[in-house]
Write an enzyme that holds these catalytic residues in place. Structure first.
Site, PDB file in Angstrom:
ATOM      1  N   CYS A 188       0.825  -1.206   0.000  1.00 49.30           N
ATOM      2  CA  CYS A 188       0.000   0.000   0.000  1.00 49.30           C
ATOM      3  C   CYS A 188       0.863   1.261   0.000  1.00 49.30           C
ATOM      4  CB  CYS A 188      -0.942   0.010   1.191  1.00 49.30           C
ATOM      5  SG  CYS A 188      -2.245   1.261   1.040  1.00 49.30           S
ATOM      6  N   CYS A 216      -5.546   2.203  -5.353  1.00 55.14           N
ATOM      7  CA  CYS A 216      -4.945   2.892  -4.214  1.00 55.14           C
ATOM      8  C   CYS A 216      -5.855   4.056  -3.833  1.00 55.14           C
ATOM      9  CB  CYS A 216      -3.548   3.406  -4.576  1.00 55.14           C
ATOM     10  SG  CYS A 216      -2.675   4.119  -3.165  1.00 55.14           S
TER      11      CYS A 216
END
Length: 453
Positions: A192, A372
């Protein structure tokens, strides 16, 4: 318990020996054989095990996972921002693993793919017909000199990437009144990647709301060459940091933290003379270096960088065809996110099923889809979605590069429910079908998109 046995040697001498008895249950444990072994009980492991445990039946699938707790790690951005707790992000591991699979509560200590076995930390050796490796990444805090000590002793140093340290973040935001608030991103693939800057936007808004922003310099020191790798979203983020007076410094990698003097030393990655730059900090959020787990690095399954060596389209191992991979531990060149795992899971299901049936494992191709959700404050989010080539692959018929409250609620409120109730239960394989529907059939994946319920 030991048995005493007497042996006669060639010279006629008698030798008395104590021979340890191994229980029959231990022998049976060491001889366990599964149709499918899933190594890792994180997002990818849970998802894969759920799909195949229901398909293959009880006792045919085993999950090798030592942890007792399963975390929804994307929530830690909000934990750091003070709006969620660590307990909100966790469930007992036994509650999330599929009931039809056997849970072996141990870690892998050695892989022998030639003989299709894995040695476990409890001493068992597991034989498998097929294996899915989903071990995630390990956090290498120790690779930054002084960082482990600073995380333990300095209340101004925090990290949202670990359940051990994420609870330090919000108190550190509360305590800073002036000086420099520094946020870092390391020189390696990380899970991430957007989370490195999400907490920065939340912190900057928090400073504003509490009347201390004018006294605090907000600084993002990233090892990357830009704020974000996909130009469409980078354009938006560059405007955000300009409008909010956030200082962006690229190609800087954190090398050392001196908590006694509150100094952070960064290496200039483009310097031919290994030049370094020192920053004083009053708040320091660190994203640690990350890598594949050590046991995977040392195994025949790894590539030259230590990651699971797979075909990036089929997810099948490059050298051992009965091994497949999913998630962060693989060398698939896409951002390491839960959204990527969702899209990969459909490809894995189809290709591994085909291979089990004696067919080619190239029935479907993963195109690198990942997402994202770039939270830019307490109520705004840029929903970035893209493929292997950095091309936007957006689900909704709107410009997702814009900050939107709807996308914030998608990230904060809807995605956790999808995670617990769909993804790790094997019932969510990404938004492809909805993308085509919302865009009237234009764009998006043509494969990898229908979940098997």
């Amino acid at each position: 318990m030991n048995n005493i046995q007497v042996f006669s040697t060639r010279t006629g001498r008698l030798v008395v020996c104590a021979v340890r008895n191994f229980s029959s249950s231990t022998s049976r444990q060491q001889e366990k054989h599964y149709k499918l072994l899933v190594v890792g009980g994180g997002t990818g492991g849970c998802t894969a095990a759920s799909k195949f445990a229901s398909k293959l039946g009880k006792g045919k699938v085993a999950i090798l996972e030592p942890s007792k707790v399963h975390y929804y790690q994307p929530m830690w951005t909000f934990v750091g921002g003070g709006t969620k707790t660590v307990s909100n992000s966790s469930r007992p591991m036994g509650k999330v693993l599929p009931k039809k699979a056997d849970w072996i509560q141990a870690g892998a200590v050695a892989f022998d793919p030639k003989n299709s076995t894995v040695t476990c930390s409890n001493g068992d050796v597991i034989k498998y017909d097929y294996m899915v490796v989903s071990m995630g990444l390990q956090l290498d805090y120790h690779k930054v000199k002084g960082l482990p000590e600073a995380l333990l002793s300095d209340p101004a140093v925090c990290s949202n990437y670990s359940s051990k340290y994420v609870t330090k973040t919000f108190p550190a935001l509360e305590n800073i009144t002036d000086g420099k608030a520094i946020f870092t991103s390391p020189n390696c693939p990380i899970k991430c990647a957007g989370a490195a800057q999400k907490i920065m936007y939340i912190a900057e808004e928090y400073f504003n709301k509490n009347g201390k922003r004018d006294n605090i310099d907000v600084i993002f020191n990233t090892s990357g060459q830009a704020i974000f790798g996909v130009p469409k979203y980078a354009e938006t983020l560059n405007k955000i940091i300009e409008d909010r007076n956030i200082q962006l410094n690229c190609r800087l990698s954190l090398e050392e933290v001196r908590s006694d003097t509150r100094e952070a030393i960064f290496r200039k990655l483009d310097s031919e003379t290994n030049e370094k730059e020192t920053f004083n900090y009053n708040f320091l959020h660190v994203v640690p270096p990350m890598s594949a787990p050590d046991v995977l690095k040392a195994s025949p399954l790894a590539d030259s960088m230590g990651y699971l060596d797979i075909n990036k389209y089929s997810l099948q191992h490059a050298r051992y065809p009965n091994v497949f991979g999913i998630g962060d531990c693989t060398n698939a060149p896409t951002s390491k996110t839960g959204a990527a795992i969702a899209a990969q899971s459909g490809v894995l299901r189809r290709n591994l099923t085909a291979f089990m049936d004696g067919k080619s494992a190239s029935q479907d191709e993963y195109d690198g889809y990942t997402s994202c959700p770039l939270v830019t404050g307490y109520g705004k989010c840029v929903m970035a979605e893209f493929d292997y080539d950095g091309n936007p692959l957006e689900t909704f018929p709107i410009d997702q590069s814009k900050e939107r409250r709807t996308m914030f609620h998608m990230k904060r409120d809807i995605m956790p429910e999808m995670y617990w109730n769909l993804l790790i239960k094997g019932m969510w394989e990404g938004p492809g079908p909805y993308r085509r529907l919302m865009r009237l059939g234009m764009g998006g994946n043509k494969k990898s998109e229908v979940a098997e319920v």
